[in-house]
Design a protein around this motif. Structure first.
Motif, PDB file in Angstrom:
ATOM      1  N   CYS A  21       0.848  -1.194   0.000  1.00  0.00           N
ATOM      2  CA  CYS A  21       0.000   0.000   0.000  1.00  0.00           C
ATOM      3  C   CYS A  21       0.890   1.253   0.000  1.00  0.00           C
ATOM      4  N   GLY A  23       0.066   4.066   0.973  1.00  0.00           N
ATOM      5  CA  GLY A  23      -0.267   4.907   2.121  1.00  0.00           C
ATOM      6  C   GLY A  23       0.409   4.435   3.391  1.00  0.00           C
ATOM      7  N   CYS A  24       0.372   3.102   3.652  1.00  0.00           N
ATOM      8  CA  CYS A  24       0.853   2.593   4.946  1.00  0.00           C
ATOM      9  C   CYS A  24       1.890   1.494   4.799  1.00  0.00           C
ATOM     10  N   CYS A  36      -4.571   0.331   0.372  1.00  0.00           N
ATOM     11  CA  CYS A  36      -5.372  -0.685   1.059  1.00  0.00           C
ATOM     12  C   CYS A  36      -6.723  -0.079   1.448  1.00  0.00           C
ATOM     13  N   CYS A  39      -6.593   2.562   4.279  1.00  0.00           N
ATOM     14  CA  CYS A  39      -6.093   3.870   3.843  1.00  0.00           C
ATOM     15  C   CYS A  39      -7.118   4.598   2.971  1.00  0.00           C
TER      16      CYS A  39
HETATM   17 ZN   LIG Z   1      -2.684   1.300   3.592  1.00  0.00          ZN
END
Ligand SMILES: [Zn+2]
Length: 233
Positions: A21, A23-24, A36, A39
């Motif tokens: 992901c 984002g994370c 994901c 996120c």
């Molecule tokens: Zn994520």
């Protein structure tokens, strides 16, 4: 045995879905793309859709004569948006721009507060920077907005003439003298009397947008709207 099987399953999963992901950094599961599910739900969307006055408009008050400004996401110094933009700009993840542009384009279209936009124009990179990075990180986001708004995407009409960073620490006036013709128009005739949407990645002080807008607003009859992927609040 069970542990072994689950390890094998994990390995197969990694082989089939090797992406993390953006984002994370957690591993994406089947059906997830780029971000994901967690996120996606935590992504700090603004609710700005070119309708009522918003904080992005207020950045430009008294500086440039634009109709309205808007941004898709709130940018913070940590977290999902920062990671997304970092990957988009520095890690060759151009498709993040397409993903976000498709999302925001959909929202703008649904809310329908914009007049007919003739051209969507990305803030340009200097050609040397473009060659180095390989792509303009704003291009695919802007292209997606153009697609949803049924506008034409125009890339080479606004160009950056020097490979410098926009200076943000100086006074606005000093900056203006320094950067007077940092951005230039290559085909003013084409833009005459048109309604434009100028697009950037992140609006911080608004200095870059201001310089681009100044260049565009020299053309007769321009109506200018501004949008960005994210805004620093
Ligand atoms: Zn994520």
């Amino acid at each position: 045995m069970l542990t072994k099987l689950s390890n094998i399953a994990n390995d197969i999963n990694t082989l089939l879905f090797p992406h993390a992901c953006f984002g994370c950094n957690d591993r994406l599961i089947r059906g997830e793309k780029l971000l994901c599910t967690v996120c996606r739900h935590q992504l700090p969307l603004t609710d700005y859709t070119f309708n009522e006055e918003n904080p992005v408009d207020r950045i430009f008050y008294g500086r440039i004569n634009i109709k309205k400004a808007s941004s898709f996401l709130h940018f913070t110094d940590y977290g999902i948006v920062k990671n997304l933009i970092h990957n988009l700009k520095y890690k060759n993840q151009e498709q993040i721009g397409e993903f976000l542009g498709n999302w925001y384009g959909h929202i703008i279209k649904e809310n329908d507060h914009l007049p007919k936009i003739d051209y969507v124009i990305p803030v340009p990179l200097h050609r040397k920077k473009l060659r180095k990075r390989g792509y303009n990180q704003t291009a695919l986001f802007a292209k997606q907005l153009a697609k949803h708004l049924a506008s034409e995407y125009l890339e080479d009409v606004l160009v950056k003439t020097a490979n410098t960073r926009t200076q943000t620490k100086k006074s606005r006036l000093a900056r203006w003298y320094d950067n007077k013709s940092l951005y230039e128009i290559t085909n003013a005739e084409l833009l005459k009397n048109k309604t434009l949407l100028l697009v950037d990645d992140v609006i911080t002080t608004g200095a870059t947008m201001e310089l681009c807008a100044e260049a565009l607003l020299k053309i007769e009859g321009i109506t200018l709207f501004i949008a960005s992927i994210a805004v620093v609040d």
